[in-house]
Write a protein that holds these residues in place. Structure first.
Motif, mmCIF file in Angstrom:
data_model
loop_
_atom_site.group_PDB
_atom_site.id
_atom_site.type_symbol
_atom_site.label_atom_id
_atom_site.label_comp_id
_atom_site.label_asym_id
_atom_site.label_seq_id
_atom_site.Cartn_x
_atom_site.Cartn_y
_atom_site.Cartn_z
ATOM 1 N N TYR A 34 -10.875 -10.671 -47.739
ATOM 2 C CA TYR A 34 -12.166 -9.996 -47.574
ATOM 3 C C TYR A 34 -13.309 -11.009 -47.588
ATOM 4 C CZ TYR A 34 -15.568 -6.218 -47.878
ATOM 5 O OH TYR A 34 -16.601 -5.347 -47.622
ATOM 6 N N VAL A 35 -14.412 -10.648 -46.950
ATOM 7 C CA VAL A 35 -15.488 -11.596 -46.724
ATOM 8 C C VAL A 35 -16.123 -12.075 -48.030
ATOM 9 C CG1 VAL A 35 -17.241 -9.789 -46.430
ATOM 10 C CG2 VAL A 35 -17.552 -12.031 -45.334
ATOM 11 N N THR A 36 -16.241 -11.215 -49.033
ATOM 12 C CA THR A 36 -16.872 -11.640 -50.279
ATOM 13 C C THR A 36 -16.005 -12.614 -51.058
ATOM 14 O OG1 THR A 36 -15.986 -9.713 -51.458
ATOM 15 C CG2 THR A 36 -18.197 -9.509 -50.511
ATOM 16 N N GLN A 37 -14.736 -12.713 -50.712
ATOM 17 C CA GLN A 37 -13.838 -13.665 -51.361
ATOM 18 C C GLN A 37 -13.481 -14.831 -50.445
ATOM 19 O OE1 GLN A 37 -10.481 -11.463 -53.009
ATOM 20 N NE2 GLN A 37 -11.692 -10.922 -54.795
ATOM 21 N N ALA A 38 -14.282 -15.049 -49.400
ATOM 22 C CA ALA A 38 -13.996 -16.116 -48.444
ATOM 23 C C ALA A 38 -14.000 -17.490 -49.113
ATOM 24 C CB ALA A 38 -14.996 -16.083 -47.300
ATOM 25 N N GLY A 68 -11.676 -11.007 -43.109
ATOM 26 C CA GLY A 68 -12.947 -11.367 -43.728
ATOM 27 C C GLY A 68 -13.186 -12.849 -43.922
ATOM 28 N N GLY A 69 -12.118 -13.641 -44.003
ATOM 29 C CA GLY A 69 -12.279 -15.079 -44.168
ATOM 30 C C GLY A 69 -12.196 -15.856 -42.873
ATOM 31 N N ASN A 70 -11.998 -15.176 -41.761
ATOM 32 C CA ASN A 70 -11.827 -15.872 -40.474
ATOM 33 C C ASN A 70 -12.982 -16.814 -40.164
ATOM 34 O OD1 ASN A 70 -9.554 -14.195 -40.219
ATOM 35 N ND2 ASN A 70 -9.960 -13.723 -38.067
ATOM 36 N N ALA A 71 -14.200 -16.296 -40.226
ATOM 37 C CA ALA A 71 -15.364 -17.095 -39.845
ATOM 38 C C ALA A 71 -15.490 -18.341 -40.722
ATOM 39 C CB ALA A 71 -16.634 -16.256 -39.925
ATOM 40 N N LEU A 104 -16.589 2.821 -43.230
ATOM 41 C CA LEU A 104 -16.060 2.706 -44.588
ATOM 42 C C LEU A 104 -17.009 1.965 -45.520
ATOM 43 C CD1 LEU A 104 -12.316 1.794 -43.838
ATOM 44 C CD2 LEU A 104 -13.383 4.045 -44.007
ATOM 45 N N GLY A 105 -18.162 1.553 -45.019
ATOM 46 C CA GLY A 105 -19.108 0.818 -45.847
ATOM 47 C C GLY A 105 -18.625 -0.566 -46.213
ATOM 48 N N GLN A 106 -17.872 -1.190 -45.332
ATOM 49 C CA GLN A 106 -17.307 -2.512 -45.601
ATOM 50 C C GLN A 106 -17.966 -3.559 -44.706
ATOM 51 O OE1 GLN A 106 -13.029 -2.066 -45.265
ATOM 52 N NE2 GLN A 106 -13.001 -0.428 -46.800
ATOM 53 N N SER A 107 -17.686 -4.831 -45.007
ATOM 54 C CA SER A 107 -18.340 -5.939 -44.309
ATOM 55 C C SER A 107 -17.319 -6.944 -43.811
ATOM 56 C CB SER A 107 -19.329 -6.654 -45.240
ATOM 57 O OG SER A 107 -20.289 -5.761 -45.759
ATOM 58 N N ALA A 108 -17.721 -7.710 -42.810
ATOM 59 C CA ALA A 108 -16.942 -8.857 -42.337
ATOM 60 C C ALA A 108 -17.884 -9.766 -41.575
ATOM 61 C CB ALA A 108 -15.782 -8.422 -41.452
ATOM 62 N N ALA A 109 -17.623 -11.066 -41.621
ATOM 63 C CA ALA A 109 -18.429 -12.022 -40.874
ATOM 64 C C ALA A 109 -17.878 -12.123 -39.457
ATOM 65 C CB ALA A 109 -18.392 -13.385 -41.555
ATOM 66 N N ARG A 110 -18.759 -12.019 -38.478
ATOM 67 C CA ARG A 110 -18.327 -12.050 -37.081
ATOM 68 C C ARG A 110 -17.683 -13.395 -36.747
ATOM 69 N NH1 ARG A 110 -21.838 -9.961 -31.838
ATOM 70 N NH2 ARG A 110 -20.125 -10.125 -30.315
ATOM 71 N N PHE A 111 -16.646 -13.343 -35.939
ATOM 72 C CA PHE A 111 -15.962 -14.553 -35.491
ATOM 73 C C PHE A 111 -15.559 -14.386 -34.038
ATOM 74 C CE2 PHE A 111 -12.715 -11.685 -37.031
ATOM 75 C CZ PHE A 111 -11.703 -11.772 -36.088
ATOM 76 N N ARG A 112 -15.243 -15.492 -33.406
ATOM 77 C CA ARG A 112 -14.734 -15.473 -32.034
ATOM 78 C C ARG A 112 -13.237 -15.815 -32.054
ATOM 79 N NH1 ARG A 112 -18.761 -15.320 -28.285
ATOM 80 N NH2 ARG A 112 -20.866 -15.832 -29.001
ATOM 81 N N HIS A 113 -12.478 -15.146 -31.209
ATOM 82 C CA HIS A 113 -11.061 -15.461 -31.122
ATOM 83 C C HIS A 113 -10.784 -16.254 -29.851
ATOM 84 C CE1 HIS A 113 -11.388 -11.805 -28.701
ATOM 85 N NE2 HIS A 113 -10.235 -12.130 -28.124
ATOM 86 N N ASP A 114 -9.669 -16.985 -29.890
ATOM 87 C CA ASP A 114 -9.321 -17.881 -28.788
ATOM 88 C C ASP A 114 -8.157 -17.371 -27.946
ATOM 89 O OD1 ASP A 114 -11.074 -20.270 -29.658
ATOM 90 O OD2 ASP A 114 -9.894 -19.841 -31.449
ATOM 91 N N ALA A 243 -14.327 0.191 -52.491
ATOM 92 C CA ALA A 243 -15.759 -0.035 -52.635
ATOM 93 C C ALA A 243 -16.118 -0.517 -54.031
ATOM 94 C CB ALA A 243 -16.517 1.255 -52.306
ATOM 95 N N LEU A 244 -15.458 0.047 -55.034
ATOM 96 C CA LEU A 244 -15.739 -0.369 -56.412
ATOM 97 C C LEU A 244 -15.162 -1.741 -56.714
ATOM 98 C CD1 LEU A 244 -17.332 1.125 -58.684
ATOM 99 C CD2 LEU A 244 -16.829 2.493 -56.682
ATOM 100 N N LEU A 245 -14.044 -2.095 -56.082
ATOM 101 C CA LEU A 245 -13.516 -3.449 -56.244
ATOM 102 C C LEU A 245 -14.518 -4.477 -55.731
ATOM 103 C CD1 LEU A 245 -9.739 -3.145 -55.220
ATOM 104 C CD2 LEU A 245 -10.638 -3.775 -57.469
ATOM 105 N N GLU A 246 -15.188 -4.135 -54.617
ATOM 106 C CA GLU A 246 -16.176 -5.053 -54.054
ATOM 107 C C GLU A 246 -17.455 -5.080 -54.888
ATOM 108 O OE1 GLU A 246 -18.854 -5.755 -50.026
ATOM 109 O OE2 GLU A 246 -17.473 -4.058 -50.121
ATOM 110 N N ARG A 247 -17.949 -3.905 -55.251
ATOM 111 C CA ARG A 247 -19.235 -3.818 -55.943
ATOM 112 C C ARG A 247 -19.103 -3.971 -57.452
ATOM 113 N NH1 ARG A 247 -18.906 -1.075 -51.487
ATOM 114 N NH2 ARG A 247 -20.700 -0.767 -50.114
ATOM 115 N N ARG A 248 -17.901 -3.773 -57.961
ATOM 116 C CA ARG A 248 -17.556 -3.863 -59.377
ATOM 117 C C ARG A 248 -18.026 -2.658 -60.180
ATOM 118 N NH1 ARG A 248 -13.363 -5.814 -59.563
ATOM 119 N NH2 ARG A 248 -13.547 -5.810 -61.839
#
Length: 304
Positions: A34-38, A68-71, A104-114, A243-248
Motif C-alpha cells: 500500500y502507498v502509505t507503507q511505500a 501502492g509501492g510501484n511509483a 473504497l476511499g483508498q489511495s495509490a501513487a500514479r505510475f506508468r507501466h512498460d 480504512a482503519l488499518l490505514e487511518r489507525r
C-alpha cells in the motif's frame, strides 16, 4: 519448499506480500504493498536485495494494496513495470473509479507501466519459468503465476489459506452479467487442477496445506452463493477494517459520514440492505469489535 533465491516478504493486511526473485546481480519483484507503507516496502526490499538492482516489477492485479509501492520503486530503481493485460488502459488513464480507489476511499501513487502479461504467457523469474493464469473473481483481470516444475503457485488474492479476496464485481454488478461469484468458482476449479505443493498468497504466510485451503475456499464461496447478504456484510467489514488499518483510528460518531463518502458502500447498501448510514455504521462497528478487529476507546474506533 521454496528455492533459495525466492524470498517472500510477508506483510500485513494493509500491504500485500512482496515476492522477490534474486537473479545474480539483478532481481525481480511481484506486488508492492500500500502507498502509505511505500517507505517500509523500499527499506525491506533494499535489505533483501543486498546490493542487487531491481530490474522488473510485476503485479498480480491492480488493487491498492498490491500497486501502492510501484511509483516509489520505479523512482528508486528505474525498474520495468509489467501489469496484467486487462488493466492496461485503466492504469494508463489512471481511472480511479475502475481501480476501486475512490469508491473504497483508498489511495495509490500514479505510475506508468512498460509491458503487459496475458493469461497463457510465460515469463522467467529467478531462473524458473512461470505461466500467467487468469484468476477472475476478486479482481476480474487478475493473474496468478504457476511454476509446474517446483509446483509453486503465486495466487495473489485468488486463493488464501482461509479463503480469497472480496468478490467486488458481484456486488457492483459490473461487468454486466459476468458473474463475479461464478468467475471465482471457475478460478478455483482451474487452480485446483494444477500441480501445486506450495502456495504463496497475496496475504499471509506461504502454505503447503493446499487441499485444505481449497476446501475452505469452496465452502466460503458456497456460503456466498447461497446467501448474497453474507458477501455484502463481509465486503463492508473488510473495507472498514482496511480504512482503519490505514487511518489507525476514527471517532465512532464520524463513522456514518465516513461511510456516506464511499460510493462502494452507498451503492451496495442501496442495492442489498437499504439501511440508514447510522444503522449501517452501528452494525459494522459492533461486528468488528466483537471479532477483535477493532476496539472502542471512549468513542474512538481503533484498529487492532
Amino acid at each position: 519448499m521454496l528455492p533459495d533465491n525466492l524470498l517472500v516478504l510477508e506483510r500485513g493486511w494493509l500491504s500485500s506480500n512482496n515476492i522477490v526473485f534474486l537473479e545474480g546481480e539483478r532481481a525481480a519483484l511481484i506486488d508492492t504493498g500500500y502507498v502509505t507503507q511505500a517507505g517500509q516496502t523500499l527499506a525491506l526490499l533494499e535489505h533483501a536485495l543486498a546490493g542487487r538492482r531491481l530490474t522488473r516489477l510485476l503485479n498480480t492485479h491492480s488493487h491498492s494494496d498490491h500497486i501502492g509501492g510501484n511509483a516509489a520503486l520505479v523512482e528508486a530503481f528505474g525498474c520495468q513495470v509489467v501489469v496484467p493485460h486487462g488493466i492496461d488502459a485503466t492504469i494508463a488513464e489512471w481511472d480511479e473509479e475502475a481501480l476501486l480507489l475512490s469508491p473504497l476511499g483508498q489511495s495509490a501513487a500514479r505510475f506508468r507501466h512498460d509491458a503487459t502479461l496475458a493469461a497463457g504467457d510465460e515469463i522467467e523469474l529467478g531462473g524458473l519459468n512461470w505461466r500467467a493464469i487468469a484468476v477472475p473473481g476478486h479482481d476480474m483481470d487478475a493473474l496468478a503465476y504457476h511454476n509446474p516444475e517446483r509446483r509453486i503457485l503465486i495466487s495473489g488474492d485468488a486463493l488464501w489459506r482461509n479463503g480469497f479476496g472480496v468478490v467486488f464485481s458481484e456486488l457492483l454488478g459490473h461487468p454486466e452479467g459476468a458473474g463475479g461469484l461464478k468467475a471465482a468458482r471457475e478460478t478455483l476449479d482451474v487452480l485446483a487442477r494444477l500441480p501445486v505443493e506450495v502456495v504463496i498468497p497475496g496475504h499471509g504466510a506461504p502454505f503447503v496445506e493446499v487441499e485444505d485451503a481449497f476446501e475452505r475456499a469452496y465452502r466460503r464461496l458456497a456460503a456466498f452463493e447461497h446467501d448474497i447478504d453474507l458477501l455484502v456484510w463481509h465486503a463492508l467489514k473488510v473495507i472498514l477494517a482496511f480504512a482503519l488499518l490505514e487511518r489507525r483510528q476514527l471517532p465512532r460518531a464520524d463513522l456514518p459520514v465516513f461511510l456516506a463518502r464511499l460510493s462502494f458502500c452507498q451503492s451496495v447498501n442501496a442495492r442489498y440492505l437499504n439501511l440508514s448510514n447510522e444503522v449501517l455504521a452501528h452494525r459494522l462497528a459492533r461486528d468488528l469489535i466483537r471479532v477483535g478487529t477493532l476496539r472502542d476507546e471512549q468513542g474512538v474506533l481503533v484498529a487492532m
